[in-house]
Design a protein around this motif. Structure first.
Motif, PDB file in Angstrom:
ATOM      1  N   THR A 112      -8.133 -36.192  34.462  1.00 61.45           N
ATOM      2  CA  THR A 112      -7.578 -37.398  35.087  1.00 61.45           C
ATOM      3  C   THR A 112      -8.748 -38.282  35.508  1.00 61.45           C
ATOM      4  N   GLY A 113      -8.430 -39.517  35.825  1.00 57.42           N
ATOM      5  CA  GLY A 113      -9.493 -40.456  36.200  1.00 57.42           C
ATOM      6  C   GLY A 113      -9.964 -41.216  34.981  1.00 57.42           C
ATOM      7  N   GLN A 146     -11.409 -42.036  40.084  1.00 54.91           N
ATOM      8  CA  GLN A 146     -10.256 -41.137  40.118  1.00 54.91           C
ATOM      9  C   GLN A 146      -8.964 -41.956  40.141  1.00 54.91           C
ATOM     10  N   ASN A 147      -7.974 -41.482  39.407  1.00 54.17           N
ATOM     11  CA  ASN A 147      -6.650 -42.113  39.518  1.00 54.17           C
ATOM     12  C   ASN A 147      -6.126 -41.920  40.926  1.00 54.17           C
TER      13      ASN A 147
END
Ligand SMILES: *[C@@H]1O[C@H](CO)[C@@H](O)[C@H](O)[C@H]1NC(C)=O
Ligand SMILES: *[C@@H]1O[C@H](CO)[C@@H](O)[C@H](O)[C@H]1NC(C)=O
Length: 149
Positions: A112-113, A146-147
């Motif tokens: 993720t990210g 980061q998301n």
């Protein structure tokens, strides 16, 4: 030089100064190119930096994606951009975003990210833009974000 021709020379220079920014938008081809690192650290890409092949690269202005490309085996991408509002808009309001997860190029890295980078003009590119040739814009520095949720 006679005063009259000096005045017209001055007028000519003033016209060039006013018209030049328009020339960038209308006649300059903008090429955005660079190398995407396979890394979450924000160091400059060098020969030793692992690269990110096959990554999707989006050129995003606000929430609009205006162009996209895929990196080659060496992590290099190139996109030809139809001049948006102006080169300055591109540099000030747009960024490069890599939606492909870093785990694609290295399974030890997060899934993720995203990586993203603002852009800058390669030196001497602005004159090229005024003359109607190619302006080369490159990523400033990719950073890992980061998301959020
Ligand atoms: C690149 O992406 C294409 C399409 O998603 C895939 O078929 C190919 O195997 C990928 N190549 C590498 C080196 O990851
Ligand atoms: C993958 O990422 C890890 C963690 O950052 C790093 O230690 C390793 O060297 C990377 N592997 C490759 C092949 O780049």
């Amino acid at each position: 030089m006679a005063p009259a021709s000096r005045a017209s020379l001055l007028l000519g220079l003033m016209i060039v100064a006013v018209v030049a920014p328009v020339a960038i938008a209308q006649f300059g081809n903008i090429i955005v190119s660079g190398t995407v690192p396979c890394s979450t650290s924000t160091t400059t890409v060098t020969a030793a930096t692992p690269v990110f092949p096959n990554a999707t690269v989006l050129l995003q202005c606000g929430s609009n994606v205006i162009s996209s490309a895929i990196t080659n085996i060496n992590g290099v991408f190139t996109m030809l951009v139809n001049p948006v509002d102006s080169l300055l808009t591109l540099l000030n309001s747009c960024k490069l975003v890599i939606p492909t997860p870093l785990s694609t190029c290295n399974t030890s890295l997060p899934s993720t990210g995203i990586l993203q980078s603002p852009m800058q003009l390669l030196s001497h590119g602005l004159l090229g833009g005024i003359l109607g040739v190619i302006v080369n814009v490159v990523p400033t520095l990719f950073t890992f974000v980061q998301n959020l949720g």
